[in-house]
Design a protein around this motif. Structure first.
Motif, PDB file in Angstrom:
ATOM      1  N   UNK A 294      14.119   9.108  -9.626  1.00  0.00           N
ATOM      2  CA  UNK A 294      15.181  10.125  -9.616  1.00  0.00           C
ATOM      3  C   UNK A 294      14.805  11.315  -8.733  1.00  0.00           C
ATOM      4  N   UNK A 295      14.234  11.028  -7.606  1.00  0.00           N
ATOM      5  CA  UNK A 295      13.916  12.050  -6.588  1.00  0.00           C
ATOM      6  C   UNK A 295      13.148  13.240  -7.150  1.00  0.00           C
ATOM      7  N   UNK A 296      12.160  12.960  -7.998  1.00  0.00           N
ATOM      8  CA  UNK A 296      11.224  14.012  -8.375  1.00  0.00           C
ATOM      9  C   UNK A 296      11.599  14.865  -9.565  1.00  0.00           C
ATOM     10  N   UNK A 297      12.616  14.487 -10.300  1.00  0.00           N
ATOM     11  CA  UNK A 297      13.012  15.287 -11.454  1.00  0.00           C
ATOM     12  C   UNK A 297      12.048  15.025 -12.626  1.00  0.00           C
TER      13      UNK A 297
ATOM     14  N   UNK B   5       6.560  13.475 -14.964  1.00  0.00           N
ATOM     15  CA  UNK B   5       6.462  14.873 -14.492  1.00  0.00           C
ATOM     16  C   UNK B   5       7.334  15.060 -13.253  1.00  0.00           C
ATOM     17  N   UNK B   6       7.353  14.056 -12.384  1.00  0.00           N
ATOM     18  CA  UNK B   6       8.232  14.072 -11.217  1.00  0.00           C
ATOM     19  C   UNK B   6       8.642  12.627 -10.975  1.00  0.00           C
TER      20      UNK B   6
ATOM     21  N   UNK C 160       9.829   9.228  -9.762  1.00  0.00           N
ATOM     22  CA  UNK C 160      10.039   8.691  -8.415  1.00  0.00           C
ATOM     23  C   UNK C 160      11.381   7.986  -8.299  1.00  0.00           C
TER      24      UNK C 160
END
Lengths: 508, 253
Positions: free
Chosen positions: B199-202, B194-195, B197
């Motif tokens: 890839x910076x929250x994508x 869902x976010x 970690x």
């Protein structure tokens, strides 16, 4: 006493609207050339036809008054206000013909959204849209960001001296002259915009090529993103918005563009003249710096409560970009609409809404209440406190810095407070309308602020299956927000008064 | 001796040049910084594998283009000989990879539309989606190992998801969807974040198995002069109206 429109007024207004519609057909010409170069024959035929329709509508309106008189203030307000909706209506014709819209109303929504630099879209299957249609969408943003009147005047549409241009210029929400002459001001604004977009497009093309994009797509997407970024519009050529590019350098360039787009043009001019101190002393710059510091701290704190964005790299990359996108009222997203409502806490979402509500600089491409008005309101608070603490005989003055030292006047405070209250009422009304349609309160508030401040961030409410009544309301919100309410309300009042039957005096 | 006005003009031009120079230098520095930061970020977070338990499986479409998905490379459980025997027995119409064994963490029937409205329930789950590849193959890092592919939902056409896969797996894509073309339809199984970690929250799917369901198709309209006739007529009418207006305006003067 409210003044009505006379038949003469309507004919003059119609004539100038026709001039603007004729001028707007140039943007369709740009789309036509793009279609031919990219061998997109169906869009080429469509834009060719749309150009013809635009020429017919514009010419027909001009026939209402062959030799128009100079515009009165009342007429200038009407031309400026109605130009946005009339041109959006003309722009919707080729958009609807693309087959990517469920109805003409959806295409009109996009036309208004593009012209008002909101950036919300009801377009379906954006990823398969032709280059010509994308070029047209971004040309609409370019015209809308600078202002229909500004672009028309800079190209001499209203004559060398601007015709009734000074009134039109002010009615479009531009109160400051970059240079004394109105036409030269508009030309200066156009020059600044084109220079910045050109430089940014070149830089971004390099980054897009490095990500592996095809050369033509890299160049086109860079140009479109640069236009959208400086215009603080937020339209992107792909449905994933900025997420699609997976490129931190692209996001950095966009952040710079969005910040530049939210700086008033008059301050751009000062920077180009080397007056850097003037820029940093300006009331808008100081308000922006203070507000962004507070908003960033609050937003970062609320993000830290969420597991997903608590880590520093995610916080910096997603958080900073979203703050800049919202304060400049651009509406670019490097997080999905789903993440806005699912991953972000309600506090973070409302913080973003507040940042959007305040907006960017007055006289820039940004929307929202504007830093200048917020700064004036706070100065007014300072003045009130000073008066309370001073003896009755004392004369209290408060100064602020804006292109020199100026004194705070009651008229300035009244104007700032009026517009601030009108924005607040519109945000609230829009939220209530959204709630009445069955949406969650947080979502409805966020979306209402997004529409009225011309930001365009979407929590999922704006979609092809949204209710028609809500869609129409949002169209009015975007339109009113772009005109900063006073012009919009003035037109509405005049239309209502003009349609009201005259009182008949019966003699006994 | 220069006149005061000319001297002021010279100073203004000098100041303008200084300001422009300063802006250009600032822009250059920012570009260099952004590039360096981007390079650092991509090399620092480059992954060795999307999943510790399996490698991304490269899939190639067969010559008939029916969308067969013969899997290459080692499978997660190492039973390659048994899989080959099973594959020989199955009919050519079977588009499902028989090596995809369901387990308790596997949400079999997910769609991109479901993931567009996903909540924390889906986070970290193994999902399988089918969608059209659109746009471009975006390099994920400077090492050239991994890339980003965007899949669009076939049902609504409005929802998309980013897929993180190896370049090897991406070679199975023959066409990317855009105006005038329908991209390769892929079936992707992988872990949904869902976010993410890494890839910076994508929101993304780290692909483990990639199969081609259907090859891409080109469907661009050819040039037809007849399509331009209505446009020519209305443009001609519009131009005539402009000329008539000009004539009337001259007559009124």
């Amino acid at each position: 006493m409210w003044q009505r429109f006379t038949v003469h007024d309507l004919r003059v207004i119609g004539h100038y609207l026709g001039v603007l519609v004729l001028f707007f057909s140039i943007t369709m010409g740009v789309a036509l050339v793009t279609a031919i170069l990219c061998q997109e024959w169906e869009p080429a035929a469509r834009y060719f036809c749309a150009m013809g329709i635009s020429l017919i509508i514009g010419s027909a309106l001009r026939f209402l008054r062959i030799e128009p008189t100079r515009l009165s203030r009342q007429q200038a307000l009407a031309v400026t206000g109605l130009a946005w909706i009339v041109i959006a209506g003309v722009a919707s014709i080729p958009l609807y013909g693309s087959g990517h819209y469920a109805s003409y109303l959806d295409a009109l929504f996009d036309g208004v959204s593009g012209l008002t630099t909101t950036g919300a879209t009801l377009l379906s299957d954006l990823d398969h849209l032709s280059n010509a249609d994308n070029m047209f969408r971004f040309m609409i943003h370019f015209v809308g960001a600078l202002g229909v009147i500004v672009v028309a005047m800079s190209l001499g549409i209203f004559g060398k001296r601007g015709g009734g241009g000074s009134g039109l210029f002010t009615s479009e929400g531009r109160s400051e002259h970059v240079v004394p002459n109105v036409v030269q001001t508009t030309q200066m604004i156009l020059r600044i915009t084109l220079s910045i977009i050109a430089v940014a497009a070149v830089i971004m093309s390099v980054f897009c090529l490095m990500t592996g994009m095809e050369p033509l797509r890299a160049v086109l997407h860079s140009f479109w993103l640069s236009t959208s970024g400086f215009a603080t519009n937020g339209f992107a050529p792909m449905s994933q918005s900025i997420i699609y590019y997976h490129s931190f350098p692209v996001e950095v360039v966009l952040m710079v563009l969005m910040i530049l787009g939210s700086i008033p043009f008059v301050l751009h001019s000062e920077l180009f003249r080397g007056k850097i101190i003037t820029f940093f002393k300006d009331i808008e710059t100081k308000t922006m710096a203070l507000w962004l510091l507070v908003a960033t701290l609050v937003f970062a704190s609320s993000l830290c409560t969420s597991d997903s964005f608590a880590e520093l790299p995610a916080l910096l990359r997603r958080g900073v970009f979203m703050i800049i996108s919202t304060f400049s009222t651009s509406g670019f997203q490097n997080i999905t609409s789903n993440q806005l409502t699912t991953v972000l806490s309600s506090g973070a979402l409302l913080t973003l809404a507040l940042i959007m509500a305040i907006g960017g600089g007055a006289g820039s491409t940004s929307g929202g209440i504007k830093f200048f008005r917020i700064g004036i309101v706070f100065k007014s608070i300072v003045a009130t406190v000073k008066e309370a603490l001073s003896p009755d005989s004392a004369r209290v003055t408060v100064a602020y810095s804006h292109l020199g030292r100026r004194m705070l006047t009651p008229e300035l405070v009244k104007e700032a407070m009026t517009v601030l209250i009108l924005y607040a009422i519109t945000y609230l009304l829009g939220a209530l309308v959204g709630i009445a349609h069955g949406y969650e309160a947080t979502q409805a508030i966020f979306q209402s602020v997004s529409m009225a401040s011309n930001t365009g961030l979407n929590t999922g409410i704006v979609s092809p299956d949204m209710p028609i009544s809500l869609e129409i309301f949002y169209i009015f919100q975007m339109w009113a927000g772009r005109l900063e309410f006073v012009t919009f309300l003035a037109i509405m009042v005049q239309i209502v008064v003009s349609l009201k039957p005259r009182k008949r005096v019966v003699q006994a | 001796m220069m006149r005061k006005g000319a001297h002021t003009t010279c100073n203004t031009q000098h100041s303008t040049r200084n300001a422009l120079g300063a802006c250009a230098v600032l822009l250059f520095v920012m570009v260099v910084f952004a590039t360096a930061l981007g390079v650092w970020q991509e090399t620092a977070f480059a992954e060795t594998a999307p999943n510790s338990g399996a490698t991304a499986v490269e899939s190639t479409a067969d010559e008939s283009g029916a969308g067969d998905n013969t899997a290459k490379g080692s499978s997660a459980d190492g039973s390659s000989e048994d899989s080959k025997a099973e594959t020989d027995e199955l009919s050519d119409d079977n588009l499902i990879n028989p090596q995809q064994l369901p387990d308790s963490s596997f949400i079999y029937s997910t769609s991109i539309d479901d993931l567009a409205g996903a909540d924390a329930y889906f986070d970290g789950q193994t999902v399988q989606v089918v969608g059209e590849t659109i746009g471009d193959k975006i390099n994920a890092d400077m090492t050239g190992q991994f890339c980003w592919i965007t899949l669009a939902s076939e049902d609504t056409l409005n929802n998309t998801i980013s897929i993180y896969m190896s370049h090897e797996a991406a070679k199975s894509i023959d066409l990317y969807g855009r105006y005038g073309s329908t991209g390769t339809i892929l079936q992707v199984q992988g872990t949904y974040h869902l976010a993410c970690s890494e890839h910076e929250g994508i929101s993304d799917i780290h692909a483990e198995h990639v199969n081609v369901v259907e090859k891409g198709k080109v469907a661009k309209a050819s040039f037809d002069i007849n399509a331009f006739i209505p446009g020519a007529i209305v443009v001609a009418i519009g131009v005539v109206m402009i000329i008539v207006y000009g004539a009337l305006k001259e007559r009124q003067r």
